[in-house]
Design a protein around this motif. Structure first.
Motif, short mmCIF file in Angstrom:
data_model
loop_
_atom_site.label_atom_id
_atom_site.label_comp_id
_atom_site.label_asym_id
_atom_site.label_seq_id
_atom_site.Cartn_x
_atom_site.Cartn_y
_atom_site.Cartn_z
N GLN A 65 -37.15 147.80 10.75
CA GLN A 65 -36.36 146.49 10.26
C GLN A 65 -35.35 146.24 11.36
N CYS A 66 -35.15 145.14 11.76
CA CYS A 66 -33.96 144.75 12.69
C CYS A 66 -32.67 145.48 12.19
N ALA A 67 -31.86 145.90 12.87
CA ALA A 67 -30.67 146.32 12.45
C ALA A 67 -29.54 145.30 12.51
N SER A 68 -29.74 144.10 13.02
CA SER A 68 -28.67 143.21 13.08
C SER A 68 -29.09 141.96 12.23
N VAL A 69 -29.14 142.15 10.94
CA VAL A 69 -29.35 141.19 10.02
C VAL A 69 -28.09 140.70 9.37
N CYS A 70 -27.95 139.74 9.32
CA CYS A 70 -26.66 139.29 8.54
C CYS A 70 -26.61 139.63 6.85
N ALA A 71 -25.72 140.16 6.44
CA ALA A 71 -25.62 140.50 4.95
C ALA A 71 -25.38 139.41 4.34
N LEU B 75 -19.90 136.74 12.55
CA LEU B 75 -18.59 136.97 12.49
C LEU B 75 -17.83 135.93 11.38
N GLU B 76 -18.50 134.73 11.56
CA GLU B 76 -18.06 133.67 10.87
C GLU B 76 -18.23 133.96 9.45
N HIS B 77 -19.40 134.35 9.07
CA HIS B 77 -19.94 134.62 7.75
C HIS B 77 -19.09 135.76 7.03
N MET B 78 -18.95 136.84 7.80
CA MET B 78 -18.22 137.79 7.29
C MET B 78 -16.74 137.63 7.10
N MET B 79 -16.02 136.71 7.95
CA MET B 79 -14.73 136.43 7.51
C MET B 79 -14.59 135.44 6.35
N GLU B 80 -15.65 134.69 6.21
CA GLU B 80 -15.68 133.57 4.98
C GLU B 80 -16.13 134.38 3.70
N TRP B 81 -16.54 135.43 3.74
CA TRP B 81 -17.03 136.35 2.60
C TRP B 81 -15.70 137.02 2.08
N GLY C 130 -23.88 144.17 -1.19
CA GLY C 130 -24.29 144.69 -2.48
C GLY C 130 -24.14 146.18 -2.75
N CYS C 131 -23.69 147.09 -1.94
CA CYS C 131 -24.03 148.35 -1.81
C CYS C 131 -22.58 148.85 -2.61
N GLY C 132 -21.64 148.13 -2.83
CA GLY C 132 -20.44 148.36 -3.55
C GLY C 132 -19.06 148.82 -2.67
N HIS C 133 -19.53 149.05 -1.54
CA HIS C 133 -18.50 149.59 -0.56
C HIS C 133 -17.27 148.43 -0.50
N LEU C 134 -16.18 148.97 -0.42
CA LEU C 134 -14.80 148.09 -0.10
C LEU C 134 -14.85 148.05 1.62
N CYS C 135 -15.27 146.91 1.91
CA CYS C 135 -15.25 146.90 3.53
C CYS C 135 -14.04 146.31 4.08
N GLU C 136 -13.76 146.67 5.20
CA GLU C 136 -12.46 146.44 6.04
C GLU C 136 -13.03 146.02 7.56
N TYR C 137 -12.73 144.78 7.78
CA TYR C 137 -12.99 144.46 9.35
C TYR C 137 -11.72 143.97 9.88
N THR C 138 -11.41 144.85 11.06
CA THR C 138 -10.14 144.65 11.34
C THR C 138 -10.28 144.26 12.93
N HIS D 217 -30.24 136.32 7.97
CA HIS D 217 -30.83 136.06 9.28
C HIS D 217 -30.38 136.91 10.53
N VAL D 218 -31.22 137.28 11.53
CA VAL D 218 -30.98 138.05 12.66
C VAL D 218 -29.84 137.42 13.45
N VAL D 219 -28.86 138.34 13.59
CA VAL D 219 -27.50 137.84 14.35
C VAL D 219 -28.05 138.02 15.94
N ARG D 220 -27.90 136.74 16.48
CA ARG D 220 -27.95 136.65 17.93
C ARG D 220 -26.70 136.29 18.63
N GLY D 221 -25.92 137.21 19.00
CA GLY D 221 -24.57 137.00 19.35
C GLY D 221 -23.59 138.12 18.90
N LEU D 222 -22.51 137.60 18.49
CA LEU D 222 -21.28 138.64 17.74
C LEU D 222 -21.73 138.91 16.73
#
Length: 113
Positions: free
Chosen positions: A61-67, A89-95, A105-113, A71-76
């Motif tokens: 599987q492609c490791a850079s698929v947007c959660a 980046l934009e999708h994760m910030m909006e989420w 859906g893994c249940g983890h409390l994610c932090e992106y700093t 779709h495959v992430v081609r860029g940042l």
């Protein structure tokens, strides 16, 4: 240097990094810039990725698929170091404006700093 080596042998990466950052010794301060290593796990099967690209050798599987958009992430690509899921980046910030739980859906409390 011996203390930093000991911390790294015990895989205390964060503590080792703090010691390097807080050092006033020139050669030690330059360590982070000269020896940065990035370990990447597949977001699908969680196994370590090889250095040969973004396709997992085990699950193919492609490791850079947007959660978020799947779709495959081609860029940042941003990801959580705790669960290895990520995406555009934009999708994760909006989420993260709406939820602190991982969009995969893994249940983890994610932090992106």
């Amino acid at each position: 240097m011996s203390y930093i080596d000991l911390l790294q042998r015990f895989e205390l990466w964060n503590v080792s990094n703090e010691v390097i950052k807080l050092s006033t010794c020139g050669p030690i301060m330059c360590l982070n810039q000269a020896s940065t290593t990035l370990h990447i796990n597949c977001s699908n099967c969680k196994r370590p990725m090889s250095n040969r690209g973004w396709i997992c050798d085990r699950c193919h599987q492609c490791a850079s698929v947007c959660a978020v958009c799947h779709h495959v992430v081609r860029g940042l690509f941003v990801w959580c170091q705790g669960c290895s899921h990520g995406g555009h980046l934009e999708h994760m910030m909006e989420w993260l404006k709406q939820s602190k739980h991982c969009p995969a859906g893994c249940g983890h409390l994610c932090e992106y700093t």
